[in-house]
Enzyme design. Structure first.
Site, mmCIF file in Angstrom:
data_model
loop_
_atom_site.group_PDB
_atom_site.id
_atom_site.type_symbol
_atom_site.label_atom_id
_atom_site.label_comp_id
_atom_site.label_asym_id
_atom_site.label_seq_id
_atom_site.Cartn_x
_atom_site.Cartn_y
_atom_site.Cartn_z
ATOM 1 N N HIS A 191 0.836 -1.206 0.000
ATOM 2 C CA HIS A 191 0.000 0.000 0.000
ATOM 3 C C HIS A 191 0.877 1.266 0.000
ATOM 4 O O HIS A 191 0.714 2.152 -0.843
ATOM 5 C CB HIS A 191 -0.911 -0.031 1.236
ATOM 6 C CG HIS A 191 -1.804 1.160 1.393
ATOM 7 N ND1 HIS A 191 -3.124 1.158 1.018
ATOM 8 C CD2 HIS A 191 -1.571 2.398 1.899
ATOM 9 C CE1 HIS A 191 -3.655 2.347 1.282
ATOM 10 N NE2 HIS A 191 -2.736 3.126 1.818
ATOM 11 N N GLU A 192 1.800 1.323 0.937
ATOM 12 C CA GLU A 192 2.648 2.524 1.050
ATOM 13 C C GLU A 192 3.544 2.677 -0.190
ATOM 14 O O GLU A 192 3.861 3.792 -0.590
ATOM 15 C CB GLU A 192 3.475 2.509 2.336
ATOM 16 C CG GLU A 192 2.656 2.459 3.639
ATOM 17 C CD GLU A 192 1.587 3.546 3.769
ATOM 18 O OE1 GLU A 192 1.778 4.647 3.208
ATOM 19 O OE2 GLU A 192 0.547 3.284 4.418
ATOM 20 N N HIS A 215 1.697 4.791 -2.608
ATOM 21 C CA HIS A 215 1.801 6.222 -2.276
ATOM 22 C C HIS A 215 3.180 6.753 -2.685
ATOM 23 O O HIS A 215 3.308 7.836 -3.255
ATOM 24 C CB HIS A 215 1.633 6.431 -0.768
ATOM 25 C CG HIS A 215 0.207 6.375 -0.288
ATOM 26 N ND1 HIS A 215 -0.778 7.184 -0.790
ATOM 27 C CD2 HIS A 215 -0.385 5.622 0.686
ATOM 28 C CE1 HIS A 215 -1.928 6.930 -0.148
ATOM 29 N NE2 HIS A 215 -1.712 5.985 0.741
ATOM 30 N N GLU A 242 -4.685 8.040 -2.680
ATOM 31 C CA GLU A 242 -5.167 6.744 -2.184
ATOM 32 C C GLU A 242 -5.467 5.798 -3.356
ATOM 33 O O GLU A 242 -5.371 4.581 -3.202
ATOM 34 C CB GLU A 242 -6.405 6.963 -1.309
ATOM 35 C CG GLU A 242 -6.765 5.785 -0.423
ATOM 36 C CD GLU A 242 -5.751 5.471 0.681
ATOM 37 O OE1 GLU A 242 -4.826 6.271 0.912
ATOM 38 O OE2 GLU A 242 -5.899 4.393 1.299
HETATM 39 MG MG MG Z 1 -3.118 5.306 2.336
#
Ligand code: MG
Length: 510
Positions: A275-276, A279, A305
């Site tokens: 997830h990160e 980003h 996101e």
């Molecule tokens: Mg996030």
């Protein structure tokens, strides 16, 4: 090369280049604040908290003063009259600054300082209230924060609903009406799919791997190898440990991510990292020409996101990814012996309605956001009182997912957002999940072979597509413009519905 040379090719209009030079100290302050923020959440000794808070407050005041300096404001106003002669980056620069100046100048000093003070205390109070499940302790702070948010909305201004003013702070141009329309488009599909999935039982509600413990140093190695596999540039980033995973960008050449290790149920730390990474990749792939300018960051929380959810869910929770990554996992995690790739896929895709947002799966996640959206909207319009929130929360949770929180810790007190003053933030998570699916469909129609790339561990074309269509622009275009430009049409939740139904109702085995 002097700093000014980096962006010379892009900011050529005399007013634009003057602005870039003039506001560079603001960028410098933001760079320092980011580094301090990263340090505060990773390695700073506890004893540093108080002085760090003072330093941070001083820098924020200084930043505000520099931005609202009459000469700077005048310069931006002059530039605004010249936008017809400017290129898209220059126009983006003027738009971003005008927006920041509008936001900062519409909020009176007293309100800004009071909000900073109240939220600083409120975060500490919330932490204690959460661990003891005591809503009464947090209630007076939440009342203050809601009151301040309502005042902010009045100062910022709005056309239809005071909540619009707050939504816009996190997602430029977002309104209550747009969020309502978004939920109206996706909730029926989610409800129906969830019912069918629970009836079929293919996606388990529990899996034995949830209870298996791992060794932290081994898992750290796994996380680093997975990051290398999907293309994390270690010379321009770091992976560290923090209580809550996050990404912070110090600039295009230094983007840092974190994860946490609970010692059990390894999918949590693994998917936090993926997830990160999403980003981080956004920040890392911004055009170098935007370096050290206000355009060198992701344009909004929703678009940001979408990048993290894209890697976490669309890539990471697919059968193709399981196939790509399972040899690496098996090499390090001996306890996976006896579990097939299909079993791993099912473990990564447990579907279990529960009370906690951050533990929610792909199918139930947006129910949590819908609940928060509804409560925030009613708090801001004044139709719900803070007193009534815990009960409203529990009833709505029961109505939506059939689970009733056992206490306030797993109910109204679970999120940090409100204590830090972030009302209007949650809907950006839903925008992110919806856009992530739309990116997949766009990729398939423009390039094709998405999951073939994933399966063959060839992530470069995917990174390149994201760079070309979204990342490189930074904050140059408004979120809605960027989406239309990068994905060929405005945000369309039907792609998300299609993705959800295809994934959960037409199961393809890995
Ligand atoms: Mg996030």
């Amino acid at each position: 090369m002097a700093v000014g040379d980096v962006s010379r090719g892009v900011f050529v209009h005399p007013l634009a280049s003057e602005i870039v030079e003039r506001i560079r100290p603001i960028w410098g302050i933001e760079h320092a604040l980011s580094l301090m923020g990263w340090d505060g959440r990773t390695y700073m000794p506890r004893g540093g908290v108080e002085e760090r808070a003072i330093a941070r407050a001083e820098l924020l005041v200084l930043r505000r003063r520099l931005l609202l300096n009459p000469e700077t404001v005048k310069l931006v106003e002059n530039a605004e009259e010249a936008v017809d002669d400017m290129n898209e980056f220059e126009r983006g620069l003027v738009r971003v600054l005008k927006r920041n100046i509008r936001i900062e100048s519409s909020l009176p000093d007293e309100l800004v300082y009071e909000r900073a003070k109240v939220t600083e205390e409120a975060v500490a109070v919330w932490e204690n209230a959460k661990s003891s499940g005591n809503f009464a302790a947090f209630k007076p702070y939440l009342e203050r924060i809601v009151e301040l948010a309502r005042k902010m909305a009045e100062h910022l201004g709005y056309e239809e609903h005071p909540y619009d003013a707050l939504l816009d702070l996190f997602e430029e141009g977002l309104t209550t009406k747009k969020v309502e329309a978004l939920f109206n488009s996706i909730m029926p599909t989610l409800k129906l799919t969830l019912e069918k999935v629970r009836a079929s039982g293919y996606y388990p509600e529990r899996h034995p791997l949830e209870d298996v413990e791992y060794q932290v140093p081994v898992m750290d190695k796994v996380n680093r190898e997975v990051l290398s596999l999907i293309g994390f540039p270690w010379e321009r980033g770091r992976l560290d440990v923090s209580a809550h995973p996050f990404t912070i960008s110090l600039g295009i050449g230094d983007v840092r991510i974190t994860t946490r290790y609970e010692g059990v149920d390894f999918r949590h730390t693994l998917y936090a990292v993926i997830h990160e990474f999403g980003h981080a990749l956004y920040e890392l792939q911004i055009d170098e020409a935007l370096k050290a300018t206000p355009l060198a960051s992701g344009v909004s929380l929703g678009v940001h996101e979408s990048q993290s959810r894209f890697w976490e869910n669309i890539v990471g929770r697919s059968p193709a990814f399981v196939e790509a990554v399972s040899p690496l996992l098996r090499k390090h995690l001996g306890f996976l012996e006896g579990y097939s790739d299909e079993e791993l896929y099912r473990y990564f895709n447990i579907v279990r309605p529960g009370p906690i947002r951050v533990e929610a799966d792909e199918l139930t996640y947006n129910f949590h956001i819908y609940l928060r959206f509804k409560i925030e909207k009613e708090l801001i319009e004044g139709s719900l009182k803070v007193d009534e929130v815990p009960e409203a929360w529990n009833s709505l949770m029961e109505e939506l997912l059939g689970v009733r929180p056992k206490n306030y810790k797993e109910g109204v007190l679970q999120d940090i957002h409100w204590s830090s003053g972030a009302i209007g933030y949650f809907p950006t998570y839903t925008i992110g999940t919806v856009l992530a699916a739309q990116i997949l469909y766009r990729y398939e129609s423009v390039k094709g072979g998405f999951y073939d790339s994933v399966r063959s561990r060839d992530f470069a074309p995917i990174r390149e597509y994201l760079r070309e269509s979204i990342h490189r622009w930074g904050s140059t275009f408004k979120p809605e413009e960027l989406i239309e430009k990068g994905l060929g049409e405005p945000m369309n939740p039907e792609y998300y519905n299609r993705y959800i139904m295809r994934k959960f109702l037409e199961v393809k085995l890995p």
